[in-house]
Write a protein that holds these residues in place. Structure first.
Motif, PDB file in Angstrom:
ATOM      1  N   ALA A 236      -2.209   8.127   7.098  1.00 15.73           N
ATOM      2  CA  ALA A 236      -1.835   6.775   7.485  1.00 15.73           C
ATOM      3  C   ALA A 236      -3.023   5.839   7.315  1.00 15.73           C
ATOM      4  O   ALA A 236      -4.176   6.286   7.334  1.00 15.73           O
ATOM      5  CB  ALA A 236      -1.353   6.756   8.932  1.00 15.73           C
ATOM      6  N   LEU A 237      -2.735   4.572   7.174  1.00 17.30           N
ATOM      7  CA  LEU A 237      -3.782   3.578   6.971  1.00 17.30           C
ATOM      8  C   LEU A 237      -3.675   2.515   8.059  1.00 17.30           C
ATOM      9  O   LEU A 237      -2.578   2.006   8.338  1.00 17.30           O
ATOM     10  CB  LEU A 237      -3.649   2.939   5.589  1.00 17.30           C
ATOM     11  N   SER A 238      -4.817   2.225   8.658  1.00 22.09           N
ATOM     12  CA  SER A 238      -4.886   1.197   9.689  1.00 22.09           C
ATOM     13  C   SER A 238      -5.794   0.072   9.228  1.00 22.09           C
ATOM     14  O   SER A 238      -6.860   0.321   8.669  1.00 22.09           O
ATOM     15  CB  SER A 238      -5.430   1.812  10.978  1.00 22.09           C
TER      16      SER A 238
ATOM     17  N   TYR B 151      -1.505   2.127  13.220  1.00 16.75           N
ATOM     18  CA  TYR B 151      -1.513   2.381  11.782  1.00 16.75           C
ATOM     19  C   TYR B 151      -0.377   1.629  11.114  1.00 16.75           C
ATOM     20  O   TYR B 151       0.744   1.614  11.593  1.00 16.75           O
ATOM     21  CB  TYR B 151      -1.438   3.882  11.509  1.00 16.75           C
ATOM     22  N   ASN B 152      -0.691   0.993   9.998  1.00 17.78           N
ATOM     23  CA  ASN B 152       0.235   0.075   9.356  1.00 17.78           C
ATOM     24  C   ASN B 152       1.041   0.700   8.221  1.00 17.78           C
ATOM     25  O   ASN B 152       2.141   0.236   7.918  1.00 17.78           O
ATOM     26  CB  ASN B 152      -0.550  -1.126   8.806  1.00 17.78           C
ATOM     27  N   TYR B 153       0.476   1.695   7.574  1.00 15.52           N
ATOM     28  CA  TYR B 153       1.139   2.329   6.428  1.00 15.52           C
ATOM     29  C   TYR B 153       1.089   3.843   6.591  1.00 15.52           C
ATOM     30  O   TYR B 153       0.099   4.393   7.077  1.00 15.52           O
ATOM     31  CB  TYR B 153       0.460   1.917   5.121  1.00 15.52           C
TER      32      TYR B 153
ATOM     33  N   SER C 108      -7.569  -3.945   2.333  1.00 16.91           N
ATOM     34  CA  SER C 108      -8.656  -4.838   2.708  1.00 16.91           C
ATOM     35  C   SER C 108      -9.987  -4.167   2.406  1.00 16.91           C
ATOM     36  O   SER C 108     -10.032  -2.996   2.032  1.00 16.91           O
ATOM     37  CB  SER C 108      -8.559  -5.190   4.188  1.00 16.91           C
ATOM     38  N   SER C 109     -11.087  -4.898   2.583  1.00 14.67           N
ATOM     39  CA  SER C 109     -12.404  -4.343   2.294  1.00 14.67           C
ATOM     40  C   SER C 109     -12.809  -3.301   3.330  1.00 14.67           C
ATOM     41  O   SER C 109     -13.649  -2.450   3.056  1.00 14.67           O
ATOM     42  CB  SER C 109     -13.443  -5.457   2.244  1.00 14.67           C
ATOM     43  N   SER C 110     -12.259  -3.357   4.507  1.00 16.28           N
ATOM     44  CA  SER C 110     -12.531  -2.369   5.534  1.00 16.28           C
ATOM     45  C   SER C 110     -11.211  -1.931   6.162  1.00 16.28           C
ATOM     46  O   SER C 110     -10.398  -2.778   6.527  1.00 16.28           O
ATOM     47  CB  SER C 110     -13.448  -2.949   6.620  1.00 16.28           C
ATOM     48  N   TYR C 111     -11.033  -0.650   6.277  1.00 15.11           N
ATOM     49  CA  TYR C 111      -9.812  -0.133   6.892  1.00 15.11           C
ATOM     50  C   TYR C 111     -10.082   1.288   7.361  1.00 15.11           C
ATOM     51  O   TYR C 111     -11.174   1.816   7.169  1.00 15.11           O
ATOM     52  CB  TYR C 111      -8.635  -0.180   5.914  1.00 15.11           C
ATOM     53  N   VAL C 112      -9.112   1.870   7.957  1.00 12.34           N
ATOM     54  CA  VAL C 112      -9.228   3.239   8.475  1.00 12.34           C
ATOM     55  C   VAL C 112      -8.132   4.090   7.854  1.00 12.34           C
ATOM     56  O   VAL C 112      -6.980   3.655   7.736  1.00 12.34           O
ATOM     57  CB  VAL C 112      -9.108   3.253  10.013  1.00 12.34           C
ATOM     58  N   MET C 113      -8.501   5.302   7.482  1.00 11.96           N
ATOM     59  CA  MET C 113      -7.516   6.284   7.045  1.00 11.96           C
ATOM     60  C   MET C 113      -7.466   7.393   8.091  1.00 11.96           C
ATOM     61  O   MET C 113      -8.499   7.896   8.516  1.00 11.96           O
ATOM     62  CB  MET C 113      -7.913   6.864   5.693  1.00 11.96           C
ATOM     63  N   GLY C 114      -6.272   7.739   8.470  1.00  4.61           N
ATOM     64  CA  GLY C 114      -6.123   8.769   9.487  1.00  4.61           C
ATOM     65  C   GLY C 114      -5.137   9.845   9.078  1.00  4.61           C
ATOM     66  O   GLY C 114      -4.329   9.657   8.171  1.00  4.61           O
ATOM     67  N   TRP C 115      -5.266  10.965   9.752  1.00  4.76           N
ATOM     68  CA  TRP C 115      -4.317  12.073   9.587  1.00  4.76           C
ATOM     69  C   TRP C 115      -3.645  12.318  10.943  1.00  4.76           C
ATOM     70  O   TRP C 115      -4.309  12.385  11.982  1.00  4.76           O
ATOM     71  CB  TRP C 115      -5.022  13.341   9.134  1.00  4.76           C
ATOM     72  N   PHE C 116      -2.351  12.477  10.890  1.00  2.00           N
ATOM     73  CA  PHE C 116      -1.563  12.866  12.043  1.00  2.00           C
ATOM     74  C   PHE C 116      -0.788  14.121  11.653  1.00  2.00           C
ATOM     75  O   PHE C 116      -0.665  14.446  10.476  1.00  2.00           O
ATOM     76  CB  PHE C 116      -0.573  11.765  12.420  1.00  2.00           C
TER      77      PHE C 116
ATOM     78  N   VAL D 205       0.842  -1.192   0.000  1.00  2.00           N
ATOM     79  CA  VAL D 205       0.000   0.000   0.000  1.00  2.00           C
ATOM     80  C   VAL D 205       0.879   1.245   0.000  1.00  2.00           C
ATOM     81  O   VAL D 205       1.820   1.345   0.790  1.00  2.00           O
ATOM     82  CB  VAL D 205      -0.928   0.019   1.220  1.00  2.00           C
ATOM     83  N   GLN D 206       0.576   2.171  -0.884  1.00  2.00           N
ATOM     84  CA  GLN D 206       1.298   3.441  -0.922  1.00  2.00           C
ATOM     85  C   GLN D 206       0.302   4.566  -0.674  1.00  2.00           C
ATOM     86  O   GLN D 206      -0.823   4.530  -1.178  1.00  2.00           O
ATOM     87  CB  GLN D 206       1.979   3.652  -2.283  1.00  2.00           C
ATOM     88  N   LEU D 207       0.728   5.532   0.099  1.00  2.00           N
ATOM     89  CA  LEU D 207      -0.099   6.688   0.416  1.00  2.00           C
ATOM     90  C   LEU D 207       0.601   7.950  -0.044  1.00  2.00           C
ATOM     91  O   LEU D 207       1.786   8.141   0.250  1.00  2.00           O
ATOM     92  CB  LEU D 207      -0.371   6.761   1.920  1.00  2.00           C
ATOM     93  N   GLN D 208      -0.124   8.796  -0.737  1.00  2.00           N
ATOM     94  CA  GLN D 208       0.439  10.031  -1.258  1.00  2.00           C
ATOM     95  C   GLN D 208      -0.373  11.198  -0.725  1.00  2.00           C
ATOM     96  O   GLN D 208      -1.520  11.389  -1.125  1.00  2.00           O
ATOM     97  CB  GLN D 208       0.419  10.025  -2.787  1.00  2.00           C
ATOM     98  N   ALA D 209       0.242  11.978   0.148  1.00  2.00           N
ATOM     99  CA  ALA D 209      -0.427  13.150   0.718  1.00  2.00           C
ATOM    100  C   ALA D 209      -0.075  14.392  -0.072  1.00  2.00           C
ATOM    101  O   ALA D 209       1.040  14.523  -0.578  1.00  2.00           O
ATOM    102  CB  ALA D 209      -0.022  13.330   2.173  1.00  2.00           C
ATOM    103  N   SER D 210      -1.026  15.305  -0.183  1.00  2.00           N
ATOM    104  CA  SER D 210      -0.800  16.559  -0.893  1.00  2.00           C
ATOM    105  C   SER D 210      -1.750  17.622  -0.362  1.00  2.00           C
ATOM    106  O   SER D 210      -2.665  17.325   0.402  1.00  2.00           O
ATOM    107  CB  SER D 210      -1.010  16.363  -2.399  1.00  2.00           C
ATOM    108  N   GLY D 211      -1.518  18.866  -0.799  1.00  2.00           N
ATOM    109  CA  GLY D 211      -2.430  19.943  -0.458  1.00  2.00           C
ATOM    110  C   GLY D 211      -1.911  20.944   0.553  1.00  2.00           C
ATOM    111  O   GLY D 211      -2.576  21.936   0.821  1.00  2.00           O
ATOM    112  N   GLY D 212      -0.756  20.683   1.121  1.00  2.00           N
ATOM    113  CA  GLY D 212      -0.210  21.617   2.090  1.00  2.00           C
ATOM    114  C   GLY D 212       0.266  22.895   1.425  1.00  2.00           C
ATOM    115  O   GLY D 212       0.311  23.003   0.201  1.00  2.00           O
ATOM    116  N   GLY D 213       0.609  23.863   2.244  1.00  2.00           N
ATOM    117  CA  GLY D 213       1.111  25.118   1.705  1.00  2.00           C
ATOM    118  C   GLY D 213       1.267  26.161   2.782  1.00  2.00           C
ATOM    119  O   GLY D 213       1.073  25.886   3.973  1.00  2.00           O
TER     120      GLY D 213
END
Length: 129
Positions: free
Chosen positions: A101-103, A116-118, A28-36, A1-9
């Motif tokens: 991040a992804l959990s 969080y795993n990724y 997976s079919s169910s997971y959580v996406m979080g921001w730290f 799994v790769q996560l690409q964050a954007s939008g900062g400034g």
């Protein structure tokens, strides 16, 4: 799994931004996406999270840090595998590198970094006062 964050400034206090996090790869079919976020000289802290479910069951649960409730909103576009963090009424103390991040924790949205795993690479938000 790769996560690409954007939008900062660089923004001024009171402004708004929308951060995005696109996920690719096999999830997976169910997971959580979080921001730290991690401010200079501080530890990384939980900001918000949302549960994702492809069949709609137990999806959409959200969790927010007290410091951002009422100002930040997390949402998801499952078709695009993307999670958004709308950040309004920005303050100087919101200055930080924001990480997505992804959990694999299912429908419960954890606020603990270790659940969080990724992780994505982070996007910098700088708020000038």
């Amino acid at each position: 799994v790769q996560l690409q964050a954007s939008g900062g400034g660089l923004v001024t206090a009171g402004d708004s931004l929308r951060l995005s996090c696109a996920a690719s790869g096999r999830t997976s079919s169910s997971y959580v996406m979080g921001w730290f976020r991690q401010a200079p000289g501080k530890e990384r802290e939980f900001v918000a999270g949302i549960s994702i479910s492809w069949n709609g069951w137990r999806g959409g649960n959200t969790n927010y840090a007290d410091s951002v409730k009422g100002r930040f909103t997390i949402s998801s576009d499952n078709a695009k595998n993307t999670v958004y963090l709308q950040v309004n009424s920005l303050k100087a103390e919101d200055t930080a590198v924001y990480y997505c991040a992804l959990s694999l924790s299912g429908s419960i949205v954890p606020a603990i970094e270790g659940r969080y795993n990724y992780w994505g690479q982070g996007t910098l938000v700088t708020v000038s006062s």
